[in-house]
Design an enzyme around this catalytic site. Structure first.
Site, PDB file in Angstrom:
ATOM      1  N   VAL A  11       0.883  -1.267  -0.121  1.00 53.41           N
ATOM      2  CA  VAL A  11       0.115   0.046   0.068  1.00 53.41           C
ATOM      3  C   VAL A  11       0.792   1.404  -0.070  1.00 53.41           C
ATOM      4  O   VAL A  11       1.790   1.374   1.124  1.00 53.41           O
ATOM      5  CB  VAL A  11      -0.717  -0.061   1.245  1.00 53.41           C
ATOM      6  CG1 VAL A  11      -1.924   1.220   1.044  1.00 53.41           C
ATOM      7  CG2 VAL A  11      -1.948  -1.162   1.320  1.00 53.41           C
ATOM      8  N   ASP A  63      10.028   6.879  -2.327  1.00 52.75           N
ATOM      9  CA  ASP A  63       9.655   7.992  -3.410  1.00 52.75           C
ATOM     10  C   ASP A  63       8.828   7.352  -4.475  1.00 52.75           C
ATOM     11  O   ASP A  63       9.485   6.750  -5.240  1.00 52.75           O
ATOM     12  CB  ASP A  63      10.969   9.016  -3.658  1.00 52.75           C
ATOM     13  CG  ASP A  63      10.548   9.960  -4.748  1.00 52.75           C
ATOM     14  OD1 ASP A  63       9.322  10.087  -5.148  1.00 52.75           O
ATOM     15  OD2 ASP A  63      11.420  10.923  -5.207  1.00 52.75           O
ATOM     16  N   TYR A 156      -5.083  17.920 -10.790  1.00 47.98           N
ATOM     17  CA  TYR A 156      -5.881  16.991  -9.954  1.00 47.98           C
ATOM     18  C   TYR A 156      -6.772  16.125 -10.979  1.00 47.98           C
ATOM     19  O   TYR A 156      -6.482  14.869 -11.046  1.00 47.98           O
ATOM     20  CB  TYR A 156      -6.209  17.279  -8.764  1.00 47.98           C
ATOM     21  CG  TYR A 156      -6.863  16.338  -8.087  1.00 47.98           C
ATOM     22  CD1 TYR A 156      -6.029  15.469  -7.294  1.00 47.98           C
ATOM     23  CD2 TYR A 156      -8.265  16.098  -7.912  1.00 47.98           C
ATOM     24  CE1 TYR A 156      -6.492  14.446  -6.443  1.00 47.98           C
ATOM     25  CE2 TYR A 156      -8.812  15.094  -6.903  1.00 47.98           C
ATOM     26  CZ  TYR A 156      -7.728  14.361  -6.194  1.00 47.98           C
ATOM     27  OH  TYR A 156      -8.091  13.195  -5.497  1.00 47.98           O
ATOM     28  N   LYS A 160      -6.008  12.409 -12.586  1.00 47.44           N
ATOM     29  CA  LYS A 160      -6.862  11.178 -12.056  1.00 47.44           C
ATOM     30  C   LYS A 160      -7.624  10.479 -13.325  1.00 47.44           C
ATOM     31  O   LYS A 160      -8.041   9.239 -13.292  1.00 47.44           O
ATOM     32  CB  LYS A 160      -8.222  11.794 -11.052  1.00 47.44           C
ATOM     33  CG  LYS A 160      -7.446  12.006  -9.712  1.00 47.44           C
ATOM     34  CD  LYS A 160      -6.568  10.869  -9.183  1.00 47.44           C
ATOM     35  CE  LYS A 160      -6.084  11.014  -7.539  1.00 47.44           C
ATOM     36  NZ  LYS A 160      -5.484  10.127  -7.222  1.00 47.44           N
ATOM     37  N   VAL A 189     -13.253  12.665   2.866  1.00 46.82           N
ATOM     38  CA  VAL A 189     -12.865  12.420   4.334  1.00 46.82           C
ATOM     39  C   VAL A 189     -11.757  13.667   4.523  1.00 46.82           C
ATOM     40  O   VAL A 189     -11.119  14.028   3.671  1.00 46.82           O
ATOM     41  CB  VAL A 189     -12.266  11.257   4.690  1.00 46.82           C
ATOM     42  CG1 VAL A 189     -11.251  11.184   6.029  1.00 46.82           C
ATOM     43  CG2 VAL A 189     -13.017  10.006   4.873  1.00 46.82           C
ATOM     44  N   THR A 191      -8.830  14.701   5.516  1.00 46.55           N
ATOM     45  CA  THR A 191      -7.635  14.238   5.867  1.00 46.55           C
ATOM     46  C   THR A 191      -6.406  15.232   5.957  1.00 46.55           C
ATOM     47  O   THR A 191      -6.806  16.297   5.833  1.00 46.55           O
ATOM     48  CB  THR A 191      -7.125  13.114   4.634  1.00 46.55           C
ATOM     49  OG1 THR A 191      -7.012  13.913   3.455  1.00 46.55           O
ATOM     50  CG2 THR A 191      -8.103  11.955   4.520  1.00 46.55           C
TER      51      THR A 191
END
Length: 270
Positions: A11, A63, A156, A160, A189, A191
């Site tokens: 992960v 990295d 972004y 994506k 969320v 974060t």
């Protein structure tokens, strides 16, 4: 042992937020988990939590934009835990924010290295082994921004949607190998990345509505519920039940069982 007993998961972005929730959920279902991020200190904390619950975790600083760093981390993970069955590509960045003609092109491109180069490097390192063994799964944590045109959020949104296409291309190439690839939206969320976005002067200037939404969520405990939902979605895809849906992008409200039934019905009608 849990439904992932005997499996090894890797992960990225596992030190906090969605990555941490995913890693802990997978470990709770029996997977040995390699935890990757830039901050080894954060990863050690996550690993400690997993070990305290009886799981096995290996923290590795990495990295995700650097090929040598990824290859070294993958090698260390496989030496320490075994061959990797599941890759969860989760690392991401929200910015830069602003019009294309104002943002720093180098910063914009750095974002693409994290959104696009990272999953490419991970898959390049891990897919050969998965294909050789005839089994494996990849989950890329994408975003709802992949199907949006959001002014002042081009880095972004572009990263994506490109990530989703890489997933689709990989799935088409992997057909018949026993290896499946998926993209998901993790939900919403508050974060650390959300906090950094909320506090960004550029985001405050160009994305006032989003900043207001983040500010409202920062004090709302209910805004954290998607952490568990996202982790469950990754676990569902890791289970193998939905391998026939490989190549697709899904959001949390999507009913995977309904999607699977639809696909099966379409194939039966041919």
């Amino acid at each position: 042992m849990g439904i992932l007993g005997g499996q090894v998961a890797l992960v990225s972005g596992a030190g906090r937020g969605f990555g941490r929730a995913i890693a802990e959920r997978l470990a709770g279902e029996g997977a040995r988990v390699a935890l990757l991020a830039r901050s080894l200190e954060q990863l050690e904390e996550v690993a400690g939590t997993i070990r305290a619950s009886g799981g096995e975790a290996l923290p590795l600083a990495c990295d995700v934009t650097d090929r040598a760093s990824i290859e070294a981390a993958v090698e260390a993970a496989q030496e320490g835990l075994g061959r990797i069955d599941l890759l969860v590509n989760n690392a991401g960045v929200p910015g830069p924010f602003g019009p294309i003609w104002e943002v720093d092109p180098d910063e914009w491109w750095r974002a693409q290295e994290i959104h696009i180069r990272a999953p490419m490097l991970f898959m390049h390192a891990l897919l050969p082994g998965m294909v050789a063994r005839g089994r494996g799964r990849v989950v890329c944590v994408s975003a709802i921004a992949s199907r949006m045109v959001a002014p002042n959020l081009s880095a972004y949104c572009t990263g994506k949607i490109a990530q989703n296409r890489v997933v689709a291309e990989a799935a088409a190439e992997l057909a018949g190998t026993g290896v499946s690839v998926f993209a998901i939206d993790p939900g919403f969320v508050f974060t650390q990345l959300a906090r950094e976005t909320m506090e960004s002067p550029e985001a405050q200037k160009y994305l006032g509505g989003m900043v207001d939404r983040l500010r409202a969520a920062s004090g709302d405990p209910a805004a954290q519920t998607d952490l568990a939902r996202c982790a469950q979605r990754v676990l569902d895809l890791a289970s193998g039940r939905y391998d026939a849906l490989s190549g697709n992008y899904y959001e949390l409200p999507d009913d995977l069982d309904a999607e699977l039934e639809k696909k099966n019905s379409t194939e039966d009608a041919r």
